[in-house]
Write a protein that holds these residues in place. Structure first.
Motif, short mmCIF file in Angstrom:
data_model
loop_
_atom_site.label_atom_id
_atom_site.label_comp_id
_atom_site.label_asym_id
_atom_site.label_seq_id
_atom_site.Cartn_x
_atom_site.Cartn_y
_atom_site.Cartn_z
N ARG A 1 56.45 27.15 52.32
CA ARG A 1 55.06 26.84 52.14
C ARG A 1 54.59 26.52 53.59
NH1 ARG A 1 58.85 23.88 54.33
NH2 ARG A 1 58.65 21.76 54.04
N SER A 2 53.27 26.72 53.49
CA SER A 2 52.67 26.32 54.92
C SER A 2 52.21 24.84 54.69
CB SER A 2 51.57 27.38 55.29
OG SER A 2 50.66 27.31 54.05
N PHE A 3 51.98 24.18 55.40
CA PHE A 3 51.69 22.81 55.63
C PHE A 3 50.39 22.47 54.89
CE2 PHE A 3 50.80 18.17 57.36
CZ PHE A 3 52.02 17.85 57.15
N GLY A 4 50.22 21.52 54.09
CA GLY A 4 49.21 21.09 53.48
C GLY A 4 48.47 21.93 52.58
N SER A 5 49.56 22.89 51.89
CA SER A 5 49.25 23.86 51.00
C SER A 5 49.28 23.15 49.45
CB SER A 5 50.17 25.22 51.10
OG SER A 5 51.30 24.98 50.71
N GLY A 6 50.28 22.17 49.45
CA GLY A 6 50.49 21.78 47.87
C GLY A 6 51.67 22.11 47.40
N GLY A 7 52.58 22.98 48.67
CA GLY A 7 53.87 23.36 48.14
C GLY A 7 54.92 22.31 47.47
N ARG A 8 54.99 21.17 48.34
CA ARG A 8 56.11 20.37 47.70
C ARG A 8 55.87 19.98 46.53
NH1 ARG A 8 56.84 15.56 51.60
NH2 ARG A 8 57.88 16.79 52.82
N GLU A 9 54.24 19.60 46.12
CA GLU A 9 54.06 19.02 44.65
C GLU A 9 54.37 20.03 43.52
OE1 GLU A 9 50.12 17.33 44.79
OE2 GLU A 9 50.15 17.19 42.60
N ILE A 10 54.21 21.11 44.04
CA ILE A 10 54.28 22.29 43.11
C ILE A 10 55.76 22.28 42.86
CG2 ILE A 10 54.60 25.14 42.93
CD1 ILE A 10 51.70 24.96 44.15
N ALA A 11 56.80 22.54 43.83
CA ALA A 11 58.01 22.31 43.58
C ALA A 11 58.58 21.15 42.86
CB ALA A 11 58.76 22.34 44.91
N LYS A 12 58.18 19.93 43.24
CA LYS A 12 58.37 18.73 42.42
C LYS A 12 57.99 18.84 40.80
CE LYS A 12 58.21 14.70 45.68
NZ LYS A 12 57.50 13.94 46.39
N ARG A 13 57.02 19.49 40.66
CA ARG A 13 56.42 19.41 39.20
C ARG A 13 57.19 20.57 38.54
NH1 ARG A 13 49.95 19.24 38.12
NH2 ARG A 13 49.58 17.67 39.62
N LEU A 14 57.73 21.66 39.15
CA LEU A 14 58.48 22.79 38.59
C LEU A 14 59.83 22.24 38.13
CD1 LEU A 14 57.58 25.75 38.47
CD2 LEU A 14 58.76 26.16 40.75
N ALA A 15 60.47 21.42 39.21
CA ALA A 15 61.70 20.80 38.98
C ALA A 15 61.62 20.02 37.59
CB ALA A 15 62.51 20.15 40.04
N ASP A 16 60.54 19.12 37.60
CA ASP A 16 60.49 18.18 36.18
C ASP A 16 60.35 19.09 35.19
OD1 ASP A 16 60.54 15.93 37.86
OD2 ASP A 16 58.33 15.67 37.95
N GLU A 17 59.57 20.06 35.18
CA GLU A 17 59.07 20.95 33.85
C GLU A 17 60.46 21.74 33.32
OE1 GLU A 17 56.00 22.60 32.69
OE2 GLU A 17 54.51 21.24 33.85
N LEU A 18 61.11 22.22 34.52
CA LEU A 18 62.19 22.92 34.19
C LEU A 18 63.54 22.16 33.97
CD1 LEU A 18 61.82 26.06 36.71
CD2 LEU A 18 61.47 26.02 34.08
N ASN A 19 63.52 20.79 34.40
CA ASN A 19 64.50 19.98 34.45
C ASN A 19 65.57 20.54 35.52
OD1 ASN A 19 66.04 17.45 33.79
ND2 ASN A 19 66.82 18.33 31.89
N PHE A 20 65.38 20.90 36.52
CA PHE A 20 66.08 21.62 37.72
C PHE A 20 66.29 20.62 38.64
CE2 PHE A 20 65.81 26.48 37.64
CZ PHE A 20 66.18 26.55 36.20
N ALA A 21 67.59 20.63 39.46
CA ALA A 21 67.87 19.82 40.46
C ALA A 21 66.95 20.19 41.64
CB ALA A 21 69.32 19.86 40.91
N TYR A 22 66.24 19.29 42.55
CA TYR A 22 65.38 19.32 43.33
C TYR A 22 65.74 19.05 44.80
CZ TYR A 22 60.98 18.45 46.09
OH TYR A 22 59.97 18.33 46.65
#
Lengths: 199, 199
Positions: B9-30
Motif C-alpha cells: 500500500r502507498s501511505f495514506g491510501s487506507g491499505g492497512r484498514e482494508i487489510a484489517k477488515r479483510l482479516a476480520d471478515e475472513l477470520n485470517f491471521a493478520y
C-alpha cells in the motif's frame, strides 16, 4: 455510478473480451474497432490506413529526416486521425453509458472522470496461448517470436500513449482498478468491474 | 482459493484498514505491526529500533564512510531484522489463512503464489485528510508539508523493497489486483478482494 468506462490493456491479456462482455452485461455502447469505422467516415481515409495510426506506430507518422517535413502537409494524415479520434471519443463520453477500449480515452475524457480500468496478465505463457487462438494460420510464429511480438505491441501502445498525453501508459496511479487475468479469470474480472461501479 | 494475501500500500491510501477488515471478515491471521513484536521476541532488539528498519530507512542501515565498515559486526543489526522478519513471514505463509501488510511479503512468499494486492490513492488531498485523522496533535503539519512527508514515506518503502528484492515496488505487473481508494471506497475494496479470491 460512473457511466463512462475506459479499458486499457496489455496485448494478450483478454482486455478486449472483458470490455465486450462488460458492454453486453451493462447494455453500454462499445467502442474499439468501431472507432476506426467512425474515423474512416469522418476523414475519408481507409480503415487499413487508420488502423496503423489509431493506437501505435508513432515512428511511421513522423519523418526521420527533418528535410522531409518540407514535403509534408501542415496537418499530417496521422494528426487528422488523432483529431477525428479525439472528437469521436469525446462525443461518446458525453453521451455516457459507454465503454471505450484503449486509444488514450482515459486521458481524452479525464474531465468526465471515467472509471479507468487496466487489464494485464503477469503470465507471458498465457498471453501467448491467448494470441495463438486469434492469430491467422499464416501468421503463426514460435512462442519465443510471439513473446517478442507481444512486447513490441505493448511498447508501441506505450509509445503512442506517452507521446499524445503527459502521462505514462500502464502506470498504476493513472487507473482506478488494475486486474491481472493470469490470476483473476475473465468472468470474474467483469464481475469485479461491475461491482466496483456500484451498479 | 488462495489463503495467503499480501497487501502492499502507498501511505495514506487506507491499505492497512482494508487489510484489517479483510482479516476480520475472513477470520485470517493478520500481520502488520504484529511482525515487529515477533521480531523483537526473536532478536531481543527493541520495538522502536526494529520499526526503523523493518520497512524503510535503508540509508540509516549502511555506513556512509566505507572505513566505518571495519567497526561493524559481520551481521549488521538491520540484517538480523531482515532475516528474522523473513523467517516469521515464511512461517506465517506456510501456516496459511493469513494477511500480511507490506514488508516485501509478496516477494518473500512468491513460491507460495500469494494473492497480491496493491492499495493506492490517486488523490493526494484524500491521502492528506486520512493522515490528519491519525497523526498525533504535536506532529500535525501543513497540507504541503504533509504531502511531502507522504511522498517521502512512499519513496522509503520503494527504496526498501527495491533494495531487498529484484523487483520494483508499486509496479502493476508485480501484483494481481490494484485498487485506487480515491474512487473505490474501503468497504467496496474489501468486497472486491474477497470476490476475487473466489470464496
Amino acid at each position: 455510478m460512473k457511466n463512462v468506462i475506459t479499458i486499457s490493456r496489455s496485448f494478450g491479456s483478454g482486455g478486449r473480451e472483458i470490455a465486450k462482455r462488460l458492454a453486453d452485461e451493462l447494455n453500454f455502447a462499445y467502442y474499439d474497432r468501431e472507432l476506426i469505422d467512425a474515423i474512416s467516415d469522418e476523414t475519408g481515409l481507409s480503415k487499413d490506413y487508420i488502423e496503423q495510426f489509431s493506437e501505435g506506430h508513432i515512428s511511421r507518422a513522423y519523418p526521420i529526416h527533418i528535410a522531409q517535413t518540407f514535403l509534408m502537409p501542415v496537418v499530417m494524415p496521422s494528426d487528422s486521425i488523432q483529431i477525428a479520434q479525439t472528437n469521436i471519443i469525446r462525443e461518446a463520453g458525453n453521451s455516457g453509458n459507454c465503454i471505450i477500449v484503449g486509444r488514450r480515452a482515459d486521458y481524452i475524457l479525464r474531465e468526465l472522470k471515467p472509471f479507468k480500468v487496466f487489464i494485464f496478465s503477469s503470465d507471458m505463457d498465457e498471453r501467448i496461448k491467448r494470441c495463438y487462438k486469434k492469430v491467422p494460420e499464416d501468421r503463426v510464429k514460435s512462442p519465443k517470436e510471439m513473446a517478442k511480438e507481444i512486447q513490441k505491441i505493448d511498447k508501441n501502445r506505450a509509445k503512442y500513449y506517452n507521446y499524445y498525453t503527459d502521462q505514462d501508459w500502464g502506470v498504476m496511479k493513472n487507473y482506478n482498478l488494475c486486474i491481472d487475468t493470469s490470476v483473476i479469470d475473465i468472468k470474474k474480472a467483469v464481475e469485479l468491474i461491475i461491482s466496483a461501479l456500484n451498479i
